[in-house]
Design a protein around this motif. Structure first.
Motif, short mmCIF file in Angstrom:
data_model
loop_
_atom_site.label_atom_id
_atom_site.label_comp_id
_atom_site.label_asym_id
_atom_site.label_seq_id
_atom_site.Cartn_x
_atom_site.Cartn_y
_atom_site.Cartn_z
N LEU A 162 -4.19 7.34 6.18
CA LEU A 162 -4.27 7.36 4.73
C LEU A 162 -4.05 6.08 4.80
CD1 LEU A 162 -0.86 10.01 3.90
CD2 LEU A 162 -3.63 9.35 3.53
N SER A 163 -3.86 5.50 5.37
CA SER A 163 -4.17 3.29 5.52
C SER A 163 -5.46 3.01 5.28
CB SER A 163 -3.00 2.94 6.11
OG SER A 163 -3.84 3.51 7.46
N ARG A 164 -5.60 2.24 5.11
CA ARG A 164 -6.92 1.55 5.34
C ARG A 164 -6.44 -0.20 5.61
NH1 ARG A 164 -8.71 -1.64 -0.30
NH2 ARG A 164 -10.20 -2.57 1.64
N THR A 165 -7.36 -0.66 6.75
CA THR A 165 -7.98 -2.15 7.54
C THR A 165 -8.29 -3.21 6.67
OG1 THR A 165 -8.86 0.24 9.52
CG2 THR A 165 -8.56 -2.30 9.62
N THR A 196 -2.57 -1.25 6.49
CA THR A 196 -1.70 -1.13 4.99
C THR A 196 -1.77 0.12 4.28
OG1 THR A 196 -0.51 -2.61 3.66
CG2 THR A 196 -2.78 -1.98 4.29
N LEU A 197 -0.51 0.36 4.12
CA LEU A 197 -0.96 1.55 2.91
C LEU A 197 -0.18 0.79 1.10
CD1 LEU A 197 2.04 4.07 4.99
CD2 LEU A 197 0.04 4.56 4.35
N ARG A 198 0.00 -0.20 1.29
CA ARG A 198 0.08 -0.82 -0.69
C ARG A 198 -0.73 -0.16 -1.51
NH1 ARG A 198 -2.06 -5.48 2.76
NH2 ARG A 198 -3.58 -6.53 0.73
N PHE A 199 -1.98 -0.30 -1.15
CA PHE A 199 -2.37 0.22 -2.26
C PHE A 199 -2.54 1.61 -2.51
CE2 PHE A 199 -5.39 -3.16 1.10
CZ PHE A 199 -5.44 -3.71 0.17
N GLY A 200 -1.84 2.10 -2.20
CA GLY A 200 -1.58 3.41 -1.96
C GLY A 200 -2.76 4.67 -1.78
N THR A 201 -1.98 6.40 -2.53
CA THR A 201 -2.97 6.74 -2.17
C THR A 201 -3.38 7.91 -3.26
OG1 THR A 201 -2.10 6.81 0.13
CG2 THR A 201 -2.92 8.91 -0.49
N PRO A 260 -11.92 8.20 -10.98
CA PRO A 260 -11.38 7.30 -9.67
C PRO A 260 -10.01 6.79 -10.19
CG PRO A 260 -13.58 7.36 -10.46
CD PRO A 260 -13.54 7.75 -11.38
N PRO A 261 -9.40 6.56 -9.09
CA PRO A 261 -7.97 5.65 -9.28
C PRO A 261 -8.44 4.16 -8.74
CG PRO A 261 -8.67 6.39 -6.22
CD PRO A 261 -9.39 6.99 -7.89
N ALA A 262 -7.88 3.72 -8.67
CA ALA A 262 -7.78 1.91 -8.09
C ALA A 262 -8.80 1.58 -7.48
CB ALA A 262 -6.67 0.84 -8.81
N ARG A 266 -6.95 4.86 -0.79
CA ARG A 266 -7.38 5.48 -0.06
C ARG A 266 -7.19 7.43 -0.73
NH1 ARG A 266 -10.49 6.26 3.90
NH2 ARG A 266 -9.40 3.82 5.25
N VAL A 267 -8.32 8.13 -0.55
CA VAL A 267 -8.56 8.79 -1.75
C VAL A 267 -8.29 10.13 -0.70
CG1 VAL A 267 -10.22 10.48 -3.22
CG2 VAL A 267 -9.51 8.37 -3.44
N LEU A 268 -7.66 10.68 -0.28
CA LEU A 268 -7.70 11.66 1.07
C LEU A 268 -8.32 13.13 0.18
CD1 LEU A 268 -6.84 12.54 3.88
CD2 LEU A 268 -4.45 12.98 3.80
N ILE A 269 -8.78 14.36 0.69
CA ILE A 269 -9.41 15.71 0.06
C ILE A 269 -8.41 16.57 0.89
CG2 ILE A 269 -11.39 16.96 -0.78
CD1 ILE A 269 -12.67 13.86 -0.92
#
Length: 342
Positions: A162-165, A196-201, A260-262, A266-269
């Motif tokens: 779920l995070s991004r680098t 980090t997870l601060r960008f949301g999911t 699409p979101p902002a 991270r978009v998890l399918i």
């Protein structure tokens, strides 16, 4: 007819004409209220009824007199119980004792019924337990759910997927020395990459054919993601087969075209991408739709990834070329997820 006890000589009245019995004499004396000791009156009434023979004189009650209450109770207690039928004997429990028989038959003595609960009030021990009434016992608990991911590393694996680098870690001293060696001026300090997870999911949940068997797994995983990322930074949308048609957070009739979101989300399918359907595989039209979806997400600055309930050797080639794919299985490790999801 019950025989009475007399103190003097026994005398009897013979039956009269057809239809007239000694019982009729007793009934007449009772209805008229005649004293049984009044022999003359009794004899006259007997003659009127057509009965012949002498009648008992004054003394104790004649043999056709109804017994008193104590005598009737004593006779009832001393009378033998009726014989036990075969079907009643079969219904008795194993520990019930059969009373001694008082009735002789062609096959020998017959067992007689006796009360199972006597003066002691003991209850019989039945061979089978009685059925419990509804609501007596505790409600049956729902069986525990087991995650498809390894329980010990599920949280770490989900955080990785779920995070991004981002380059926001400690200063990268190696790169810093290389920049100094070139003599070029530094525009910014080089830093180590961190997740980090601060960008949301955003979670896209496939409810189409082939994923019905994973409905509870999807629900549990969505709840787990909400706890890890946070309720306010998690957006859950549902679709069928492909989100290119319609998606929504609620019932199907409320779904709308997908947007699409902002950027940075991270978009998890959570989908099988048609690989669980019977037949030769998903149709080519499905891959064209997913190609449009991934292109739309990348143009918006989002990063898609997929959790697929299949082993890696069954991943279709078109899918792995569109987005990072992680096996939704117990064999998946956090290291594998980190190597596949940048």
């Amino acid at each position: 007819m019950r025989e009475g006890r007399t103190a003097g000589a026994q005398a009897s009245i013979t039956d009269g004409p057809a239809g007239i019995w000694v019982g009729d004499l007793a009934r007449a004396l009772t209805r008229l209220g005649v004293d049984h000791g009044d022999g003359e009156t009794v004899r006259r009434i007997a003659v009127l009824l057509g009965l012949r023979g002498p009648v008992p004189g004054p003394g104790p009650a004649p043999r056709w007199q109804a017994p008193s209450a104590p005598e009737a109770e004593e006779e009832r207690r001393s009378a033998p119980p009726p014989p036990l039928r075969a079907e009643d004997a079969a219904a008795l429990p194993d520990n019930a004792e059969s009373p001694p028989s008082t009735t002789e038959g062609a096959a020998g003595p017959l067992p007689l019924l006796t009360p199972l609960a006597g003066a002691s009030g003991t209850r019989p021990a039945w061979r089978f337990p009685a059925l419990a009434e509804r609501g007596d016992g505790p409600a049956e608990a729902e069986p525990a759910h087991h995650s498809l991911l390894p329980p010990n590393s599920e949280t770490a694996t989900l955080q990785t997927v779920l995070s991004r680098t981002v380059p926001e870690g400690e200063i990268d001293t190696h790169r810093l020395l290389e920049e100094f060696a070139t003599g070029r001026p530094l525009q910014d300090l080089p830093r180590l990459p961190v997740r980090t997870l601060r960008f949301g999911t955003q979670v896209l949940v496939d409810l189409g054919p082939g994923m019905e068997m994973f409905a509870r797994d999807q629900e549990e995983l969505v709840n787990r993601i909400t706890v890890i990322v946070g309720r306010h930074t998690t957006n859950v949308l549902y679709f069928a087969v492909s989100p290119l048609n319609h998606v929504g957070p609620g019932a199907g009739w409320t779904w709308r075209p997908y947007r699409p979101p902002a950027a940075g989300t991270r978009v998890l399918i959570l989908s099988g991408f048609g690989c669980n359907l019977p037949g030769s595989g998903p149709p080519p039209m499905l891959w064209q739709e997913w190609q449009e979806v991934t292109a739309l997400l990348r143009r918006s600055g989002c990063r898609p990834a997929a959790l697929v309930p299949l082993p890696p050797d069954r991943f279709p080639a078109p899918l792995t070329s569109l987005m990072p794919v992680v096996s939704w299985d117990r064999s998946t490790t956090t290291v594998q997820a980190e190597s596949r999801v940048p």
